[in-house]
Design a protein around this motif. Sequence first.
Motif, short mmCIF file in Angstrom:
data_model
loop_
_atom_site.label_atom_id
_atom_site.label_comp_id
_atom_site.label_asym_id
_atom_site.label_seq_id
_atom_site.Cartn_x
_atom_site.Cartn_y
_atom_site.Cartn_z
N GLY A 79 0.94 -1.14 0.00
CA GLY A 79 0.00 -0.02 0.11
C GLY A 79 0.79 1.18 0.11
N ALA A 80 -0.08 2.25 0.14
CA ALA A 80 0.82 3.68 0.27
C ALA A 80 1.41 3.61 1.45
CB ALA A 80 -0.19 4.86 0.10
N SER A 81 2.83 4.44 1.44
CA SER A 81 3.55 4.57 2.62
C SER A 81 2.82 5.28 3.63
CB SER A 81 4.91 5.55 2.31
OG SER A 81 5.39 4.90 1.04
N PHE A 82 2.16 6.35 3.22
CA PHE A 82 1.33 6.92 4.47
C PHE A 82 0.58 6.10 5.28
CE2 PHE A 82 -1.41 8.24 0.60
CZ PHE A 82 -2.28 7.84 1.00
N SER A 83 -0.25 5.11 4.46
CA SER A 83 -1.08 4.17 4.95
C SER A 83 -0.47 3.38 6.15
CB SER A 83 -1.73 3.28 4.16
OG SER A 83 -2.59 3.88 3.29
N PHE A 84 1.09 3.07 5.77
CA PHE A 84 1.58 2.29 6.89
C PHE A 84 2.19 3.06 8.12
CE2 PHE A 84 2.48 -0.50 3.24
CZ PHE A 84 2.46 -1.66 3.74
N VAL A 85 2.08 4.59 7.77
CA VAL A 85 2.18 5.29 8.89
C VAL A 85 1.26 5.27 10.02
CG1 VAL A 85 3.14 7.65 9.89
CG2 VAL A 85 4.18 6.66 7.64
N HIS A 86 0.20 5.48 9.36
CA HIS A 86 -1.19 5.22 10.37
C HIS A 86 -1.16 3.98 10.74
CE1 HIS A 86 -2.73 9.09 8.64
NE2 HIS A 86 -2.91 8.72 7.51
N LEU A 87 -1.07 2.95 10.24
CA LEU A 87 -1.04 1.36 10.98
C LEU A 87 0.03 1.52 11.94
CD1 LEU A 87 -1.54 -1.37 10.96
CD2 LEU A 87 0.04 -1.73 9.43
N LEU A 88 1.32 1.87 11.79
CA LEU A 88 2.25 1.92 12.95
C LEU A 88 1.76 2.79 14.10
CD1 LEU A 88 5.34 2.55 10.73
CD2 LEU A 88 4.93 0.46 12.00
N ASP A 89 1.16 3.94 13.68
CA ASP A 89 0.63 4.68 14.78
C ASP A 89 -0.56 3.98 15.70
OD1 ASP A 89 2.37 6.87 14.44
OD2 ASP A 89 0.73 7.96 13.25
N GLU A 90 -1.15 3.33 14.90
CA GLU A 90 -2.46 2.72 15.73
C GLU A 90 -1.85 1.24 16.32
OE1 GLU A 90 -6.22 1.75 16.96
OE2 GLU A 90 -5.38 3.44 15.77
N LEU A 91 -0.85 0.77 15.90
CA LEU A 91 -0.25 -0.40 16.84
C LEU A 91 0.43 0.04 18.00
CD1 LEU A 91 1.15 -2.46 13.70
CD2 LEU A 91 -1.03 -3.07 15.02
N GLN A 92 1.15 1.29 17.68
CA GLN A 92 1.81 1.67 18.90
C GLN A 92 0.68 2.34 20.01
OE1 GLN A 92 3.78 5.43 18.47
NE2 GLN A 92 5.56 4.76 19.80
N ARG A 93 -0.52 2.68 19.59
CA ARG A 93 -1.51 3.19 20.43
C ARG A 93 -2.18 1.96 21.17
NH1 ARG A 93 -6.76 4.00 21.03
NH2 ARG A 93 -7.31 2.72 18.90
N ARG A 94 -2.23 0.63 20.53
CA ARG A 94 -2.97 -0.34 21.25
C ARG A 94 -1.81 -1.18 21.88
NH1 ARG A 94 -7.94 -2.30 18.14
NH2 ARG A 94 -8.68 -0.46 17.25
N GLY A 95 -0.44 -0.77 21.75
CA GLY A 95 0.36 -1.60 22.36
C GLY A 95 0.58 -3.14 21.71
N ARG A 96 0.50 -3.18 20.19
CA ARG A 96 0.52 -4.34 19.62
C ARG A 96 1.49 -4.39 18.87
NH1 ARG A 96 -4.37 -6.95 18.77
NH2 ARG A 96 -3.06 -8.64 18.22
N HIS A 97 2.01 -5.68 18.49
CA HIS A 97 3.25 -5.97 17.63
C HIS A 97 2.84 -7.38 17.28
CE1 HIS A 97 5.17 -7.46 21.17
NE2 HIS A 97 5.78 -8.11 20.00
N PHE A 98 3.64 -7.74 16.16
CA PHE A 98 3.37 -9.24 15.34
C PHE A 98 4.59 -9.68 14.82
CE2 PHE A 98 -0.53 -6.99 14.84
CZ PHE A 98 -1.72 -7.85 15.24
#
Length: 361
Positions: A195-214
């Motif tokens: 996907g678009a680079s900026f979409s990955f930034v939004h995903l990273l921010d959301e994972l950080q907010r939830r304290g998640r990683h895979f």
Amino acid sequence: MDVTETQIIAALLEFFDRQDTTDEDFDRLALLIFAYQFENNQPYRRFAAARGRTPLAVRGWRDIPAVPIDAFKDLTLSCRPTEEIEHVFMTSGTTRGGQRGRSYHPTLAVYDRSMILNFRQRFMQGLERIRMGILFPDEQAMPNSSLAHYLALARRECGTPDSEGFIDEAGLATARLLAALERAEARDEPYALLGASFSFVHLLDELQRRGRHFALPPGSRILDTGGFKGQSRELAADEFYDALSAALGVPRDRCINMYGMTELGTQFYDWGNETCPPVKSGPHWIRSRVVNPLTGQDVPAGETGVLVHHDLAHFNSVSAILTEDAGVVVPGGFRLLGRVDGADSKGCSVAVEEFLKAARG
């Protein structure tokens, strides 16, 4: 000798499938396509003729005049009359007050073959299919987006039936995406996010907010493209790929950046982002130069200039494009250094003015 669109398309598709092409083969087809564009694309003909670059005068692909990319926002550059064109890709309009560049495709057969052959080699790397998650709107939402078409083609030709898109009218479908990542982790099957680079930034921010990683399974991979364009916070390349690797468990050498543009029919890839900026390269039907934008001449080897791409797949418009991207030629390809600034930026603006003056007659 006059050449028809049908003959150009047939020659291109045959050339794409060959594995033994030479520099002379590229020159021969580049000159044939230039003659076709000179004959049928009137603004380009006027510009080329004003520079003394006619089919009789040009001897190789490096001599074919490049059109500044910004000119696509001001002029119609198409060999086929636009009322006969079914497929029009448009730029995002994030610059120049929303003016959008247009690329006209009388058929998508050439674009699609170019994309798939290149994508299979550079991203799939031997895999026939992989389950995909797409972080970009689909073609129904963005019918004039070359990236939406590119990703739909990737999903259809190389994705598994359970591949999904995760951008809808509400934005990132976080719950569905997290569930898909959990399934991928549990199945122990490679997974791809594109996907678009900026979409990955939004995903990273959301994972950080939830304290998640895979920890996605071995063989998983990521493809990002397009930069941030003011649609998310900007990250330095090393920070971005470090964060992707840490959040999703995908090694940086499997985090691949695709460099493409609406005004081309071919994409460039790197072989991962272990070091930044990586070397980017394309298939045998596209060539790149680094030039001084004021003169159009190649800069000395190893020096930074402005990238010119000569893409045979962009046959209906113009094949030689003067970008606004800084780069340096290195063994195996080029390094992309971001947008031009300073003297090179002014040089690109002058090149646009000169093109428009000549092309409008």
